[in-house]
Motif scaffolding. Sequence first.
Motif, PDB file in Angstrom:
ATOM      1  N   ILE B  28       1.038  -1.165  -0.105  1.00 40.10           N
ATOM      2  CA  ILE B  28       0.040   0.160   0.066  1.00 40.10           C
ATOM      3  C   ILE B  28       0.876   1.185  -0.062  1.00 40.10           C
ATOM      4  O   ILE B  28       1.825   1.234   0.583  1.00 40.10           O
ATOM      5  CB  ILE B  28      -0.804   0.151   1.194  1.00 40.10           C
ATOM      6  CG1 ILE B  28      -1.972  -1.048   1.129  1.00 40.10           C
ATOM      7  CG2 ILE B  28      -1.408   1.335   1.434  1.00 40.10           C
ATOM      8  CD1 ILE B  28      -2.843  -1.363   2.218  1.00 40.10           C
ATOM      9  N   PHE B  29       0.450   2.276  -0.683  1.00 44.64           N
ATOM     10  CA  PHE B  29       1.262   3.510  -0.812  1.00 44.64           C
ATOM     11  C   PHE B  29       0.167   4.467  -0.476  1.00 44.64           C
ATOM     12  O   PHE B  29      -1.074   4.776  -0.673  1.00 44.64           O
ATOM     13  CB  PHE B  29       1.817   3.574  -2.246  1.00 44.64           C
ATOM     14  CG  PHE B  29       3.062   2.880  -2.571  1.00 44.64           C
ATOM     15  CD1 PHE B  29       2.970   1.572  -3.035  1.00 44.64           C
ATOM     16  CD2 PHE B  29       4.295   3.217  -2.022  1.00 44.64           C
ATOM     17  CE1 PHE B  29       3.890   0.851  -3.165  1.00 44.64           C
ATOM     18  CE2 PHE B  29       5.435   2.605  -2.409  1.00 44.64           C
ATOM     19  CZ  PHE B  29       5.238   1.350  -2.872  1.00 44.64           C
ATOM     20  N   ASN B  30       0.739   5.746   0.548  1.00 43.92           N
ATOM     21  CA  ASN B  30       0.042   6.908   0.768  1.00 43.92           C
ATOM     22  C   ASN B  30       0.070   7.918  -0.169  1.00 43.92           C
ATOM     23  O   ASN B  30      -0.749   8.790  -0.247  1.00 43.92           O
ATOM     24  CB  ASN B  30       0.613   7.459   2.191  1.00 43.92           C
ATOM     25  CG  ASN B  30       0.087   6.506   3.246  1.00 43.92           C
ATOM     26  OD1 ASN B  30      -0.855   5.728   3.051  1.00 43.92           O
ATOM     27  ND2 ASN B  30       0.515   6.557   4.223  1.00 43.92           N
ATOM     28  N   THR B  31       1.246   7.885  -1.221  1.00 46.53           N
ATOM     29  CA  THR B  31       1.396   8.818  -2.187  1.00 46.53           C
ATOM     30  C   THR B  31       1.848   8.386  -3.301  1.00 46.53           C
ATOM     31  O   THR B  31       2.636   7.400  -3.489  1.00 46.53           O
ATOM     32  CB  THR B  31       2.461   9.770  -1.487  1.00 46.53           C
ATOM     33  OG1 THR B  31       2.113  10.454  -0.390  1.00 46.53           O
ATOM     34  CG2 THR B  31       2.582  11.152  -2.791  1.00 46.53           C
ATOM     35  N   TYR B  50      -2.686  12.260  -3.667  1.00 47.63           N
ATOM     36  CA  TYR B  50      -2.475  11.872  -2.138  1.00 47.63           C
ATOM     37  C   TYR B  50      -3.521  11.197  -1.566  1.00 47.63           C
ATOM     38  O   TYR B  50      -3.499  11.025  -0.408  1.00 47.63           O
ATOM     39  CB  TYR B  50      -2.210  13.343  -1.279  1.00 47.63           C
ATOM     40  CG  TYR B  50      -0.959  14.190  -1.766  1.00 47.63           C
ATOM     41  CD1 TYR B  50      -1.096  15.165  -2.798  1.00 47.63           C
ATOM     42  CD2 TYR B  50       0.222  13.714  -1.372  1.00 47.63           C
ATOM     43  CE1 TYR B  50       0.191  15.722  -3.092  1.00 47.63           C
ATOM     44  CE2 TYR B  50       1.528  14.392  -1.747  1.00 47.63           C
ATOM     45  CZ  TYR B  50       1.421  15.343  -2.480  1.00 47.63           C
ATOM     46  OH  TYR B  50       2.628  16.006  -3.098  1.00 47.63           O
ATOM     47  N   LYS B  51      -4.862  11.162  -2.423  1.00 44.11           N
ATOM     48  CA  LYS B  51      -5.735  10.363  -1.625  1.00 44.11           C
ATOM     49  C   LYS B  51      -6.227   9.228  -2.606  1.00 44.11           C
ATOM     50  O   LYS B  51      -6.408   9.346  -3.766  1.00 44.11           O
ATOM     51  CB  LYS B  51      -7.079  11.411  -1.478  1.00 44.11           C
ATOM     52  CG  LYS B  51      -6.749  12.148  -0.023  1.00 44.11           C
ATOM     53  CD  LYS B  51      -8.208  12.808   0.252  1.00 44.11           C
ATOM     54  CE  LYS B  51      -8.457  13.812  -0.725  1.00 44.11           C
ATOM     55  NZ  LYS B  51      -9.649  14.856  -0.187  1.00 44.11           N
ATOM     56  N   ALA B  52      -6.681   7.969  -1.984  1.00 43.14           N
ATOM     57  CA  ALA B  52      -7.234   6.876  -2.800  1.00 43.14           C
ATOM     58  C   ALA B  52      -8.576   7.277  -3.713  1.00 43.14           C
ATOM     59  O   ALA B  52      -9.158   8.123  -3.238  1.00 43.14           O
ATOM     60  CB  ALA B  52      -7.584   5.853  -1.698  1.00 43.14           C
ATOM     61  N   LYS B  70      -2.706   0.222  -4.256  1.00 41.21           N
ATOM     62  CA  LYS B  70      -1.921  -0.276  -4.774  1.00 41.21           C
ATOM     63  C   LYS B  70      -1.409  -0.051  -6.280  1.00 41.21           C
ATOM     64  O   LYS B  70      -0.630  -0.757  -6.712  1.00 41.21           O
ATOM     65  CB  LYS B  70      -2.170  -1.891  -4.451  1.00 41.21           C
ATOM     66  CG  LYS B  70      -2.396  -2.168  -3.188  1.00 41.21           C
ATOM     67  CD  LYS B  70      -2.264  -3.891  -2.899  1.00 41.21           C
ATOM     68  CE  LYS B  70      -2.416  -4.139  -1.558  1.00 41.21           C
ATOM     69  NZ  LYS B  70      -2.571  -5.527  -1.427  1.00 41.21           N
ATOM     70  N   ASP B  71      -2.111   0.784  -6.832  1.00 43.78           N
ATOM     71  CA  ASP B  71      -2.071   1.149  -8.289  1.00 43.78           C
ATOM     72  C   ASP B  71      -2.299   2.561  -8.447  1.00 43.78           C
ATOM     73  O   ASP B  71      -2.981   3.359  -7.937  1.00 43.78           O
ATOM     74  CB  ASP B  71      -2.387   0.182  -9.190  1.00 43.78           C
ATOM     75  CG  ASP B  71      -4.087   0.446  -8.890  1.00 43.78           C
ATOM     76  OD1 ASP B  71      -4.720  -0.191  -9.714  1.00 43.78           O
ATOM     77  OD2 ASP B  71      -4.713   0.768  -7.935  1.00 43.78           O
ATOM     78  N   SER B  72      -1.428   2.920  -9.786  1.00 43.94           N
ATOM     79  CA  SER B  72      -1.967   4.237 -10.198  1.00 43.94           C
ATOM     80  C   SER B  72      -1.653   4.314 -11.738  1.00 43.94           C
ATOM     81  O   SER B  72      -1.020   3.329 -12.280  1.00 43.94           O
ATOM     82  CB  SER B  72      -1.026   5.105  -9.592  1.00 43.94           C
ATOM     83  OG  SER B  72      -1.025   6.454 -10.375  1.00 43.94           O
ATOM     84  N   TYR B  95       4.928   4.216   6.048  1.00 41.56           N
ATOM     85  CA  TYR B  95       6.054   4.526   7.145  1.00 41.56           C
ATOM     86  C   TYR B  95       7.256   5.240   6.378  1.00 41.56           C
ATOM     87  O   TYR B  95       7.691   4.669   5.272  1.00 41.56           O
ATOM     88  CB  TYR B  95       6.374   3.088   7.715  1.00 41.56           C
ATOM     89  CG  TYR B  95       5.172   2.477   8.371  1.00 41.56           C
ATOM     90  CD1 TYR B  95       4.744   1.386   7.492  1.00 41.56           C
ATOM     91  CD2 TYR B  95       4.459   2.887   9.387  1.00 41.56           C
ATOM     92  CE1 TYR B  95       3.501   0.762   8.216  1.00 41.56           C
ATOM     93  CE2 TYR B  95       3.184   2.321   9.870  1.00 41.56           C
ATOM     94  CZ  TYR B  95       2.841   1.087   9.258  1.00 41.56           C
ATOM     95  OH  TYR B  95       1.716   0.550   9.748  1.00 41.56           O
ATOM     96  N   GLY B  96       7.573   6.186   6.972  1.00 37.35           N
ATOM     97  CA  GLY B  96       8.902   6.872   6.458  1.00 37.35           C
ATOM     98  C   GLY B  96       8.616   7.633   5.301  1.00 37.35           C
ATOM     99  O   GLY B  96       7.315   7.966   4.859  1.00 37.35           O
TER     100      GLY B  96
END
Lengths: 119, 111
Positions: B28-31, B50-52, B70-72, B95-96
């Motif tokens: 999962i990615f946040n950005t 920045y938002k799903a 999980k994708d873009s 995280y990070g």
Amino acid sequence: EAGVAQSPRYKIIEKRQSVAFWCNPISGHATLYWYQQILGQGPKLLIQFQNNGVVDDSQLPKDRFSAERLKGVDSTLKIQPAKLEDSAVYLCASSLVPGQTADSGNEQFFGPGTRLTVL
Amino acid sequence: GQQLNQSPQSMFIQEGEDVSMNCTSSSIFNTWLWYKQDPGEGPVLLIALYKAGELTSNGRLTAQFGITRKDSFLNISASIPSDVGIYFCAGRGEYGNKLVFGAGTILRVKS
């Protein structure tokens, strides 16, 4: 606004020699990154500084690579001794403190890179 | 570690055609970010997400942050010769602050 400056733009050395790269980030950017980009791949983070402290150097081959950002502004990356597999483009990037706000203005801005060829 | 799978690896299209490329991950990615790199230059940021579910445009470029995080994908409409270059997706995890980059999509435009 001036962008991220890097020098030299190109460097050719023989294996086992030493080499150093210099980066000057965008004025006011607290965070500085060094990436290695091997031909045909995306950039890979080597080290991240916030001001003059190291935040992440988990992917830096510390037996031969070193980096410093003594005064929290410009930075140097050194390779000593170089190996053939170090041939790559070394990119420097800078940003404001990451994660503070979800804003593209806080993301990383890249310099033009230094293309290193090790013979 | 986190990895991004970017496809296609390369595209050779006719000027005026639309282009679509995507990035997927098992994490999962946040950005999600999309960069373009011209020969001899560093990557330049095109679009930040920045938002799903977010759908963002920048001129002829449109990108979406997948609902699963999980994708873009990135679309370029009515391609022109100056669209030539390498397009990279990049993601920032939960995280990070580290960015993980895809391997890039090489775009060539035939005029």
